[in-house]
Every structure is written in structure tokens, then in C-alpha cells.
Motif scaffolding. Structure first.
Motif, PDB file in Angstrom:
ATOM      1  N   VAL A 176     -26.947 -27.162 -24.298  1.00  0.00           N
ATOM      2  CA  VAL A 176     -28.231 -27.640 -24.817  1.00  0.00           C
ATOM      3  C   VAL A 176     -29.275 -27.505 -23.709  1.00  0.00           C
ATOM      4  CG1 VAL A 176     -29.478 -29.690 -25.624  1.00  0.00           C
ATOM      5  CG2 VAL A 176     -27.175 -29.192 -26.490  1.00  0.00           C
ATOM      6  N   ASN A 177     -30.482 -27.018 -24.058  1.00  0.00           N
ATOM      7  CA  ASN A 177     -31.487 -26.834 -23.004  1.00  0.00           C
ATOM      8  C   ASN A 177     -32.817 -27.510 -23.288  1.00  0.00           C
ATOM      9  OD1 ASN A 177     -32.802 -25.139 -24.846  1.00  0.00           O
ATOM     10  ND2 ASN A 177     -32.590 -23.285 -23.604  1.00  0.00           N
ATOM     11  N   TYR A 178     -32.902 -28.324 -24.363  1.00  0.00           N
ATOM     12  CA  TYR A 178     -34.118 -29.097 -24.636  1.00  0.00           C
ATOM     13  C   TYR A 178     -33.785 -30.578 -24.557  1.00  0.00           C
ATOM     14  CZ  TYR A 178     -38.522 -30.677 -26.573  1.00  0.00           C
ATOM     15  OH  TYR A 178     -39.746 -31.293 -26.732  1.00  0.00           O
ATOM     16  N   PHE A 179     -34.548 -31.306 -23.720  1.00  0.00           N
ATOM     17  CA  PHE A 179     -34.268 -32.719 -23.477  1.00  0.00           C
ATOM     18  C   PHE A 179     -35.555 -33.532 -23.656  1.00  0.00           C
ATOM     19  CE2 PHE A 179     -31.067 -30.261 -21.355  1.00  0.00           C
ATOM     20  CZ  PHE A 179     -29.898 -30.931 -21.676  1.00  0.00           C
ATOM     21  N   ASP A 180     -35.418 -34.624 -24.396  1.00  0.00           N
ATOM     22  CA  ASP A 180     -36.555 -35.420 -24.857  1.00  0.00           C
ATOM     23  C   ASP A 180     -36.448 -36.839 -24.313  1.00  0.00           C
ATOM     24  OD1 ASP A 180     -38.606 -36.267 -27.203  1.00  0.00           O
ATOM     25  OD2 ASP A 180     -36.898 -37.643 -27.252  1.00  0.00           O
ATOM     26  N   THR A 181     -37.594 -37.414 -23.938  1.00  0.00           N
ATOM     27  CA  THR A 181     -37.654 -38.816 -23.564  1.00  0.00           C
ATOM     28  C   THR A 181     -39.100 -39.299 -23.728  1.00  0.00           C
ATOM     29  OG1 THR A 181     -37.041 -40.447 -21.865  1.00  0.00           O
ATOM     30  CG2 THR A 181     -37.976 -38.354 -21.084  1.00  0.00           C
ATOM     31  N   SER A 182     -39.396 -40.522 -23.295  1.00  0.00           N
ATOM     32  CA  SER A 182     -40.746 -41.072 -23.482  1.00  0.00           C
ATOM     33  C   SER A 182     -40.935 -42.303 -22.626  1.00  0.00           C
ATOM     34  CB  SER A 182     -40.960 -41.453 -24.958  1.00  0.00           C
ATOM     35  OG  SER A 182     -42.185 -42.146 -25.142  1.00  0.00           O
ATOM     36  N   ASN A 183     -42.199 -42.597 -22.350  1.00  0.00           N
ATOM     37  CA  ASN A 183     -42.559 -43.837 -21.682  1.00  0.00           C
ATOM     38  C   ASN A 183     -42.471 -45.052 -22.591  1.00  0.00           C
ATOM     39  OD1 ASN A 183     -43.516 -43.406 -18.769  1.00  0.00           O
ATOM     40  ND2 ASN A 183     -44.494 -41.719 -19.848  1.00  0.00           N
ATOM     41  N   LEU A 184     -42.098 -44.836 -23.845  1.00  0.00           N
ATOM     42  CA  LEU A 184     -41.894 -45.952 -24.770  1.00  0.00           C
ATOM     43  C   LEU A 184     -40.417 -46.229 -25.027  1.00  0.00           C
ATOM     44  CD1 LEU A 184     -44.601 -45.425 -27.565  1.00  0.00           C
ATOM     45  CD2 LEU A 184     -44.743 -46.783 -25.484  1.00  0.00           C
ATOM     46  N   TYR A 185     -39.521 -45.470 -24.386  1.00  0.00           N
ATOM     47  CA  TYR A 185     -38.108 -45.541 -24.724  1.00  0.00           C
ATOM     48  C   TYR A 185     -37.284 -46.350 -23.719  1.00  0.00           C
ATOM     49  CZ  TYR A 185     -38.942 -41.651 -28.031  1.00  0.00           C
ATOM     50  OH  TYR A 185     -39.398 -40.853 -29.056  1.00  0.00           O
ATOM     51  N   ALA A 186     -37.732 -47.548 -23.412  1.00  0.00           N
ATOM     52  CA  ALA A 186     -36.953 -48.471 -22.568  1.00  0.00           C
ATOM     53  C   ALA A 186     -36.395 -47.734 -21.354  1.00  0.00           C
ATOM     54  CB  ALA A 186     -35.863 -49.144 -23.394  1.00  0.00           C
ATOM     55  N   GLY A 187     -35.056 -47.716 -21.194  1.00  0.00           N
ATOM     56  CA  GLY A 187     -34.456 -47.110 -20.014  1.00  0.00           C
ATOM     57  C   GLY A 187     -34.110 -45.647 -20.145  1.00  0.00           C
ATOM     58  N   SER A 188     -34.625 -44.959 -21.153  1.00  0.00           N
ATOM     59  CA  SER A 188     -34.246 -43.563 -21.401  1.00  0.00           C
ATOM     60  C   SER A 188     -34.531 -42.671 -20.200  1.00  0.00           C
ATOM     61  CB  SER A 188     -34.983 -43.038 -22.635  1.00  0.00           C
ATOM     62  OG  SER A 188     -34.667 -41.698 -22.912  1.00  0.00           O
ATOM     63  N   GLN A 189     -35.722 -42.773 -19.610  1.00  0.00           N
ATOM     64  CA  GLN A 189     -36.064 -41.918 -18.474  1.00  0.00           C
ATOM     65  C   GLN A 189     -35.177 -42.223 -17.273  1.00  0.00           C
ATOM     66  OE1 GLN A 189     -40.707 -40.732 -19.225  1.00  0.00           O
ATOM     67  NE2 GLN A 189     -40.388 -42.666 -18.184  1.00  0.00           N
ATOM     68  N   LEU A 190     -34.802 -43.481 -17.092  1.00  0.00           N
ATOM     69  CA  LEU A 190     -33.928 -43.858 -15.984  1.00  0.00           C
ATOM     70  C   LEU A 190     -32.512 -43.327 -16.194  1.00  0.00           C
ATOM     71  CD1 LEU A 190     -35.141 -47.528 -15.446  1.00  0.00           C
ATOM     72  CD2 LEU A 190     -35.680 -45.520 -14.047  1.00  0.00           C
ATOM     73  N   ASN A 191     -32.083 -43.237 -17.440  1.00  0.00           N
ATOM     74  CA  ASN A 191     -30.774 -42.644 -17.710  1.00  0.00           C
ATOM     75  C   ASN A 191     -30.763 -41.158 -17.371  1.00  0.00           C
ATOM     76  OD1 ASN A 191     -29.372 -44.967 -18.618  1.00  0.00           O
ATOM     77  ND2 ASN A 191     -30.398 -44.824 -20.606  1.00  0.00           N
ATOM     78  N   TYR A 192     -31.870 -40.483 -17.626  1.00  0.00           N
ATOM     79  CA  TYR A 192     -31.968 -39.091 -17.190  1.00  0.00           C
ATOM     80  C   TYR A 192     -31.898 -39.003 -15.664  1.00  0.00           C
ATOM     81  CZ  TYR A 192     -32.966 -36.890 -21.691  1.00  0.00           C
ATOM     82  OH  TYR A 192     -32.864 -36.380 -22.967  1.00  0.00           O
ATOM     83  N   ASN A 193     -32.520 -39.938 -14.973  1.00  0.00           N
ATOM     84  CA  ASN A 193     -32.463 -39.925 -13.510  1.00  0.00           C
ATOM     85  C   ASN A 193     -31.031 -39.983 -13.001  1.00  0.00           C
ATOM     86  OD1 ASN A 193     -32.344 -41.970 -10.919  1.00  0.00           O
ATOM     87  ND2 ASN A 193     -33.995 -40.477 -10.737  1.00  0.00           N
ATOM     88  N   LYS A 194     -30.227 -40.849 -13.605  1.00  0.00           N
ATOM     89  CA  LYS A 194     -28.824 -40.963 -13.189  1.00  0.00           C
ATOM     90  C   LYS A 194     -28.074 -39.659 -13.438  1.00  0.00           C
ATOM     91  CE  LYS A 194     -28.735 -45.912 -14.302  1.00  0.00           C
ATOM     92  NZ  LYS A 194     -28.220 -46.936 -15.257  1.00  0.00           N
TER      93      LYS A 194
END
Length: 490
Positions: free
Chosen positions: A84-102
Motif C-alpha cells: 500500500v502506498n497511500y496513507f491518510d491521517t488528520s489533525n482531527l484524528y486523536a493519536g493517528s498522527q502519533l501512531n504514524y510516528n511510531k
């Protein structure tokens, strides 16, 4: 990161592997990710020099509303392993961006680190979103204009959200982000009203004054181009490659958003599209054709109506109990719903939130969604699309709570006279697409103009004819089912 070998998928094996999503049984038996996984199907992504996988990883579900027994990081890692090469997140999605960081730390995707895998970073498309409509702090409150971020009160405008995304995904989650960090795209999140469109275009349609407030689009453009026309980018940073918007609700406002872009800013659109689309003011005959004609990259979402087609009442998700963790239901299998959205003309990829993964491929949402997404743009005939629409409407008739109520075919807009020319803007479609416009003078047909998506306000429909003062001039929108909607020249 080592990349597993991918193998072509035969139609016979695809039917076997995906049978579980249709009938709940399978003829195959294998563990975890099968040894011979197919190479993921890809499509040209709008005007971008990028081929996007037909399945993208959504930033919600367990990446946002994480159940106690789910670790979201392996979901991201498994999506990478599948190709998979498309990844989605948002500043409204709680810890979603932090999970990508991990996950990105494990994948060596943090710029500046000694093991940074720049080749892998360039091979993926990372999108985040902002629901801030203003480009500078200190904005005025406006009716029907939402400004919202999980980063408030520190986030005061769209530029702050862009930097927050970089800090959460690649940086220290304290405002810092490494040199070389960027988003492939930032979307204006969940556009709802024309009042919001008016704000977003301030500083573009109005004089740009860095001392006054301005809309998010002109400010984000500075961070795309490395300019500082707004005074918001004194370091001339380039933090985002592309800009777009998303919407679930209001087709007229979304069409307006696209048609007002005379500035080459909007390049992508995330849009709700599923088998119950036509039960509401539909996207597939209104917004999507306009975006496609403009060459935008188009991402579909809400294929299961945020689980309202399954276990949840029709409302926005709000906690881990709302995350759906099965693979469809016998009454409404997931595979045809995915195929429906991906065979909607104009859609390039489809983001789907994942509730859970499993070592057993027959129980793994990600693997089953991956196989279901292996469909060509024209891979579903119209009669099958209609069958799936009927099935979805029968089983879950009120799933699309996020869309405006159905209106039906509208008359052409802004009909006016310019010399001997009759000029008008697009009609909006009901259940059937608009086909033509008939021009009537005193009730007699003077001619017709074929409908095509109107990509800009400056490119209206035009018909030249002679008529006298007092003549009754009408333009009639005609759809493919024979429906008609007329407007008379004032």
C-alpha cells in the motif's frame, strides 16, 4: 526496510481468496501474509507523476479510536508490507498522527536520522488535513464557518496545523520537525458550506494584504511554493507538495470550491462515495466529474459509511466501541461495496480504516480489503452497480447521515445574456447524470449544448442565437433518464 516479493494475481486465485468477503467461506488456507502476495493494483493519480494503489490506509478506525486490545502500529507496518502506498491521517484524528510516528521510526522514515530511507519515503503518499479555514491567527468568527483542531489552543490557523502534522508524524510532538520533513498533500478538511469557501479564498479573490487576515489556501500555497507572499513563511520553507480538500456533505459547495480555483492551488480531493450515494444529494454525478475533468487526484472514503452500514447507528464515531472489527456481514458483504466505490468513474484510490488485523488472512480486514481493491476502473458493469445499490439501500437505507438530503435535477445556474449569447453555469444532477442543455426561444427549440463538467466559473456554457426584446428565452437541463429542469432568462 526489506520489501517482500510481489507476484501477479490471477483472476482464478483472486476469486478464491476474496470469496470470504462474499460468502463467508474460502477454499484457501495460508498463514499471515501469504507467501505469494500479488503486486497491488495501481492507477495514475490525477495529474500527479505518481501511481497510487487502489487501496489506501485510512487514518481513522483503530488508528484513531484504538481499542484496548489493538496496537495500531502493526496495522501501518502491515499496510507497508502489502505494498500500500497511500496513507491518510488528520489533525482531527486523536493519536493517528502519533501512531504514524511510531511506525515511521521502525520503517526508517524520519528525515535527518542516519538510517533515513529516502527512497521508501518517496515511494509513498502521505496526506494529512486541517479544519482551520483561516491562514493566520486572530481570525474573526463567521457564521457557518468551522475552525477546529485537536491542537487548539496552540493551533490558531491552518499553517499551525500543517506544522503540527510534521511535528507529530516526523518530529518531537512539541512543535519541532526535522529538516526534510514534508507532507505529500494537505487537505482542507470536511468542507461544509459556501461560507467556508468564501473564507478559504480570501487573499486570492480579494487583495492580498499580509497585515489583514487571509484564507488558508493562500497561506498554504506559500508553504507549497516556498514563497512568503502572506508573511507567514519568513524562512521560505517547503513543507507540503500539494493542496486539496475533503468533503462528505454538500455537493454544491464542493463544486463551488473547485470552480473558483483560478490559481492552480487545488490538486486533490477526498470525497465520500459508497453504494448509498444516490439516496442523498449524490457525489458521483456532481462533484467527482468536475474534479476529474480538472485532473485532480481523487480519493474515495466512507465506503462503509463509517461502519453505519454494519454495527453502528448513523452518526459520527466517537469511541473505540464504534470501530467495526469484522469483514462485512452475510447480508452486506464488504467486497462488492469496495468494488462499487473503486469502479465509480473518477476515483483513483479508496481509503479504508482498519479495525484489526489477524494472522489468519481470512479474518484480517487489511488483507481482505487489499484483495477486494484489485479492480480496474471499469471493472463493474452498470447492472451490477445497480444491484449493489439496491442491496445497500434495502439493508441500510439511512447509512449516509453525513450527506445532504436528495434534491434532484436542478435548473442551470446564473442564466444571463451577453450580446447575442446565452450564458449559464452548470446544472446539478439527481439520480441520473446531466446529458444536455436545450435552449428554447418562445417555446421553440433553438438548439442544444452537450453537458460537460464545468471546471471554472470563468468557463460557463454558451449558446449564440438571435432573439428580440420580449422573447421568452429558457434553458432546460436534461438528464440521462429524461428528467428536465428549466430556468427562464429574466
Amino acid at each position: 526496510m526489506s520489501t517482500p516479493k510481489n507476484y501477479p494475481l490471477s483472476r482464478r486465485n483472486f476469486i478464491k481468496v476474496s470469496a470470504v468477503t462474499t460468502a463467508g467461506v474460502s477454499m484457501l488456507s495460508f498463514n499471515s501474509i501469504p507467501e505469494k502476495m500479488p503486486a497491488p493494483m495501481k492507477r495514475k493519480f490525477g495529474n500527479f507523476d505518481f501511481e497510487v494503489t487502489t487501496l489506501g490506509l485510512g487514518g481513522q478506525a483503530s488508528l484513531q479510536w484504538t481499542p484496548a486490545d489493538v496496537d495500531p502500529v502493526p496495522i501501518i507496518l502491515k499496510a507497508f508490507k502489502l505494498g500500500v502506498n497511500y496513507f491518510d491521517t488528520s489533525n482531527l484524528y486523536a493519536g493517528s498522527q502519533l501512531n504514524y510516528n511510531k511506525a515511521f521510526k521502525i520503517l526508517n522514515l524520519i528525515p535527518g536520522e542516519s538510517n533515513y530511507d529516502e527512497k521508501l519515503r518517496k515511494s509513498i503518499w502521505l496526506t494529512s488535513k486541517t479544519c482551520m479555514r483561516w491562514g493566520k491567527p486572530g481570525w474573526p468568527e463567521r457564521k457557518n464557518v468551522n475552525n477546529w483542531s485537536n491542537g487548539m489552543p496552540d493551533v490558531k490557523c491552518a499553517v499551525d496545523d500543517l506544522k503540527r502534522s510534521l511535528s507529530q508524524v516526523f518530529g518531537d510532538n512539541k512543535g519541532g520537525y526535522p529538516e526534510g520533513a514534508y507532507l505529500d498533500m494537505i487537505l482542507i478538511h470536511t468542507l461544509n458550506t459556501t461560507d467556508e469557501v468564501n473564507v478559504l479564498y480570501e487573499g486570492l479573490e480579494t487583495p492580498l494584504d499580509p497585515n489583514e487576515n487571509l484564507g488558508a489556501l493562500v497561506a498554504l500555497r506559500d508553504f507549497r511554493d516556498g514563497t512568503n507572499l502572506t508573511g507567514m513563511n519568513p524562512k521560505n520553507e517547503k513543507l507540503v507538495r500539494h493542496i486539496g480538500f475533503s468533503g462528505h456533505n454538500n455537493p454544491p459547495a464542493m463544486v463551488d470550491m473547485i470552480q473558483r480555483d483560478e490559481y492552480g492551488i487545488l490538486e486533490g480531493m477526498l470525497i465520500a462515495i459508497n453504494a448509498n450515494d444516490k439516496t442523498k444529494y449524490n457525489m458521483q454525478h456532481n462533484v467527482i466529474p468536475v474534479a476529474a475533468a480538472k485532473g485532480m487526484g481523487i480519493i474515495g472514503m466512507k465506503v462503509f459509511a463509517d461502519a453505519a452500514m454494519y454495527h453502528k447507528e448513523p452518526r459520527w464515531s466517537r469511541d473505540p466501541n464504534d470501530v467495526f472489527r469484522k469483514i462485512g456481514t452475510p447480508e452486506l458483504p464488504s467486497r462488492p461495496l469496495i468494488e462499487y466505490s473503486l469502479s465509480t468513474p473518477g476515483i483513483h484510490t479508496l481509503i479504508i480504516g482498519i479495525g484489526q488485523i489477524d494472522d489468519d488472512p481470512m479474518k484480517c480486514q487489511l488483507i481482505q480489503n487489499f484483495y477486494s481493491a484489485q479492480i480496474n476502473p471499469n471493472g463493474m458493469p452498470e447492472n451490477e452497480r445497480k444491484r449493489i445499490e439496491d442491496q445497500a439501500t434495502l439493508i441500510k437505507p439511512k447509512s449516509n447521515y453525513f450527506q445532504m438530503e436528495k434534491v434532484g435535477l436542478t435548473a442551470p445556474g446564473n442564466l444571463r445574456k451577453e450580446g447575442n449569447k446565452i450564458v449559464w453555469d452548470t446544472a446539478l444532477a439527481g439520480d441520473a447524470a446531466v446529458a444536455t442543455y436545450e435552449v428554447l426561444v418562445n417555446g421553440i427549440k433553438a438548439g442544444e449544448v452537450k453537458h460537460q463538467p464545468q471546471t471554472l466559473k470563468s468557463k460557463p456554457f454558451i449558446f449564440e442565437t438571435s432573439f428580440k426584446t420580449g422573447d421568452k428565452v429558457e434553458v432546460v437541463a436534461v438528464d440521462r433518464s429524461g428528467g428536465r429542469a428549466a430556468v427562464q432568462l429574466a
